[in-house]
Scaffold this active site. Structure first.
Site, PDB file in Angstrom:
ATOM      1  N   CYS A 125     -14.544 127.625  63.344  1.00  0.00           N
ATOM      2  CA  CYS A 125     -13.324 128.429  63.205  1.00  0.00           C
ATOM      3  C   CYS A 125     -13.556 129.934  63.146  1.00  0.00           C
ATOM      4  O   CYS A 125     -12.597 130.691  63.165  1.00  0.00           O
ATOM      5  CB  CYS A 125     -12.555 127.985  61.966  1.00  0.00           C
ATOM      6  SG  CYS A 125     -13.382 128.395  60.408  1.00  0.00           S
ATOM      7  N   CYS A 150     -16.994 124.745  55.114  1.00  0.00           N
ATOM      8  CA  CYS A 150     -16.184 125.922  55.423  1.00  0.00           C
ATOM      9  C   CYS A 150     -14.817 125.736  54.753  1.00  0.00           C
ATOM     10  O   CYS A 150     -14.169 124.702  54.931  1.00  0.00           O
ATOM     11  CB  CYS A 150     -16.031 126.069  56.930  1.00  0.00           C
ATOM     12  SG  CYS A 150     -14.907 127.402  57.411  1.00  0.00           S
ATOM     13  N   CYS A 185     -11.844 125.498  57.740  1.00  0.00           N
ATOM     14  CA  CYS A 185     -11.657 124.318  58.605  1.00  0.00           C
ATOM     15  C   CYS A 185     -12.231 123.031  58.014  1.00  0.00           C
ATOM     16  O   CYS A 185     -12.062 121.966  58.593  1.00  0.00           O
ATOM     17  CB  CYS A 185     -12.262 124.568  59.984  1.00  0.00           C
ATOM     18  SG  CYS A 185     -14.066 124.620  60.039  1.00  0.00           S
ATOM     19  N   CYS A 234     -28.753 125.719  52.207  1.00  0.00           N
ATOM     20  CA  CYS A 234     -29.542 125.134  53.290  1.00  0.00           C
ATOM     21  C   CYS A 234     -28.548 124.706  54.373  1.00  0.00           C
ATOM     22  O   CYS A 234     -27.850 123.710  54.221  1.00  0.00           O
ATOM     23  CB  CYS A 234     -30.321 123.951  52.718  1.00  0.00           C
ATOM     24  SG  CYS A 234     -31.458 123.190  53.849  1.00  0.00           S
TER      25      CYS A 234
END
Length: 135
Positions: free
Chosen positions: A54, A100, A103, A123
Protein backbone atom coordinates in the site's frame (compact mmCIF):
# COMPACT_ATOMS: atom_id res chain seq x y z
CA UNK A 1 -0.71 10.10 -5.37
CA UNK A 2 1.09 7.52 -3.23
CA UNK A 3 -0.09 3.93 -3.07
CA UNK A 4 -1.24 4.44 0.54
CA UNK A 5 -3.73 7.10 -0.66
CA UNK A 6 -5.24 4.75 -3.23
CA UNK A 7 -8.19 2.53 -2.50
CA UNK A 8 -7.07 -0.79 -1.07
CA UNK A 9 -8.18 -3.97 -2.81
CA UNK A 10 -11.49 -5.39 -1.56
CA UNK A 11 -10.93 -8.97 -2.59
CA UNK A 12 -8.29 -11.65 -2.67
CA UNK A 13 -8.45 -11.54 -6.47
CA UNK A 14 -7.65 -7.80 -6.48
CA UNK A 15 -4.69 -8.36 -4.13
CA UNK A 16 -3.39 -11.08 -6.47
CA UNK A 17 -3.60 -8.65 -9.40
CA UNK A 18 -1.82 -5.87 -7.48
CA UNK A 19 1.05 -7.88 -6.00
CA UNK A 20 3.74 -10.15 -7.41
CA UNK A 21 3.46 -13.82 -6.48
CA UNK A 22 6.18 -13.45 -3.83
CA UNK A 23 4.67 -10.26 -2.39
CA UNK A 24 1.28 -11.97 -2.18
CA UNK A 25 2.76 -15.00 -0.41
CA UNK A 26 4.44 -12.78 2.21
CA UNK A 27 1.91 -9.98 2.68
CA UNK A 28 -1.39 -11.85 2.35
CA UNK A 29 -0.50 -15.45 3.31
CA UNK A 30 1.99 -14.63 6.10
CA UNK A 31 4.88 -16.32 4.31
CA UNK A 32 8.61 -15.90 4.84
CA UNK A 33 11.34 -15.50 2.27
CA UNK A 34 14.45 -17.69 2.62
CA UNK A 35 17.21 -16.39 4.91
CA UNK A 36 19.84 -14.17 3.28
CA UNK A 37 17.84 -13.98 0.02
CA UNK A 38 16.08 -10.64 0.33
CA UNK A 39 16.79 -7.66 -1.89
CA UNK A 40 16.97 -5.23 1.04
CA UNK A 41 19.19 -7.22 3.38
CA UNK A 42 22.10 -4.89 2.64
CA UNK A 43 21.16 -1.40 1.43
CA UNK A 44 23.92 1.15 0.81
CA UNK A 45 21.72 4.14 -0.04
CA UNK A 46 19.84 6.22 2.52
CA UNK A 47 16.07 6.33 2.33
CA UNK A 48 12.72 4.96 3.44
CA UNK A 49 11.15 1.53 3.22
CA UNK A 50 7.45 1.44 2.41
CA UNK A 51 4.86 -1.33 2.41
CA UNK A 52 4.87 -3.15 -0.94
CA UNK A 53 1.11 -3.58 -0.61
CA UNK A 54 0.00 0.00 0.00
CA UNK A 55 2.97 2.39 0.13
CA UNK A 56 2.79 3.28 3.83
CA UNK A 57 6.16 4.45 5.20
CA UNK A 58 7.47 1.83 7.62
CA UNK A 59 11.22 1.91 8.21
CA UNK A 60 14.27 4.06 7.48
CA UNK A 61 17.86 3.19 6.66
CA UNK A 62 18.68 5.37 9.70
CA UNK A 63 17.23 2.56 11.85
CA UNK A 64 18.52 -0.42 9.86
CA UNK A 65 21.29 -2.65 11.21
CA UNK A 66 22.98 -5.93 10.34
CA UNK A 67 21.57 -8.44 12.79
CA UNK A 68 23.18 -11.44 11.10
CA UNK A 69 19.83 -13.27 11.16
CA UNK A 70 19.22 -13.23 7.39
CA UNK A 71 16.44 -10.65 6.98
CA UNK A 72 16.46 -6.85 6.90
CA UNK A 73 16.51 -5.67 10.51
CA UNK A 74 15.47 -2.36 12.05
CA UNK A 75 15.53 -1.14 15.65
CA UNK A 76 12.60 1.26 15.21
CA UNK A 77 9.75 2.22 12.89
CA UNK A 78 9.37 5.53 11.01
CA UNK A 79 6.10 6.35 12.76
CA UNK A 80 4.56 4.42 15.65
CA UNK A 81 1.06 4.11 14.16
CA UNK A 82 2.22 2.78 10.79
CA UNK A 83 2.74 -0.78 12.04
CA UNK A 84 0.76 -2.99 14.37
CA UNK A 85 1.79 -6.09 16.27
CA UNK A 86 -0.14 -9.29 16.89
CA UNK A 87 0.50 -12.50 18.78
CA UNK A 88 1.63 -15.25 16.39
CA UNK A 89 1.42 -18.82 17.71
CA UNK A 90 2.06 -20.55 14.39
CA UNK A 91 4.75 -23.20 14.04
CA UNK A 92 4.50 -24.04 17.75
CA UNK A 93 6.13 -20.75 18.80
CA UNK A 94 5.02 -17.54 20.51
CA UNK A 95 6.23 -14.60 18.44
CA UNK A 96 5.12 -11.04 17.82
CA UNK A 97 4.00 -10.53 14.22
CA UNK A 98 4.45 -7.11 12.59
CA UNK A 99 1.79 -5.98 10.12
CA UNK A 100 1.18 -2.82 8.10
CA UNK A 101 -1.44 -0.76 9.95
CA UNK A 102 -2.89 0.49 6.66
CA UNK A 103 -3.43 -2.71 4.66
CA UNK A 104 -2.87 -5.44 7.28
CA UNK A 105 -0.07 -7.00 5.25
CA UNK A 106 2.31 -9.35 7.06
CA UNK A 107 5.78 -7.80 7.27
CA UNK A 108 7.68 -10.10 9.62
CA UNK A 109 8.25 -10.31 13.37
CA UNK A 110 9.74 -8.17 16.14
CA UNK A 111 12.05 -9.49 18.87
CA UNK A 112 13.51 -8.00 22.05
CA UNK A 113 17.16 -8.66 21.16
CA UNK A 114 17.97 -5.55 19.11
CA UNK A 115 20.38 -2.70 19.77
CA UNK A 116 19.80 0.45 21.78
CA UNK A 117 18.02 2.78 21.93
CA UNK A 118 14.93 0.54 21.60
CA UNK A 119 16.26 -2.98 22.17
CA UNK A 120 13.94 -4.12 19.34
CA UNK A 121 14.79 -6.13 16.22
CA UNK A 122 12.13 -5.78 13.55
CA UNK A 123 12.93 -8.76 11.33
CA UNK A 124 11.21 -7.89 8.04
CA UNK A 125 10.80 -9.69 4.70
CA UNK A 126 12.30 -7.75 1.78
CA UNK A 127 9.37 -8.85 -0.40
CA UNK A 128 7.01 -6.94 1.92
CA UNK A 129 8.93 -3.71 1.26
CA UNK A 130 9.66 -1.18 -1.43
CA UNK A 131 12.60 1.21 -1.10
CA UNK A 132 12.65 4.91 -1.89
CA UNK A 133 16.15 6.36 -1.80
CA UNK A 134 16.83 9.92 -0.69
CA UNK A 135 17.72 12.18 -3.56
Amino acid sequence: MSDSEETLPDSDEEWRERLTEEEYKILRERGTEPKFSGEYLDVDDEGEFTCAGCGTELFSTDNQFDSGHGWPSFFDVVEEGNVETRLDTSHGMRRTEVVCATCGGHLGHVFDDGPEPTGKRYCINSAALDFEGDE
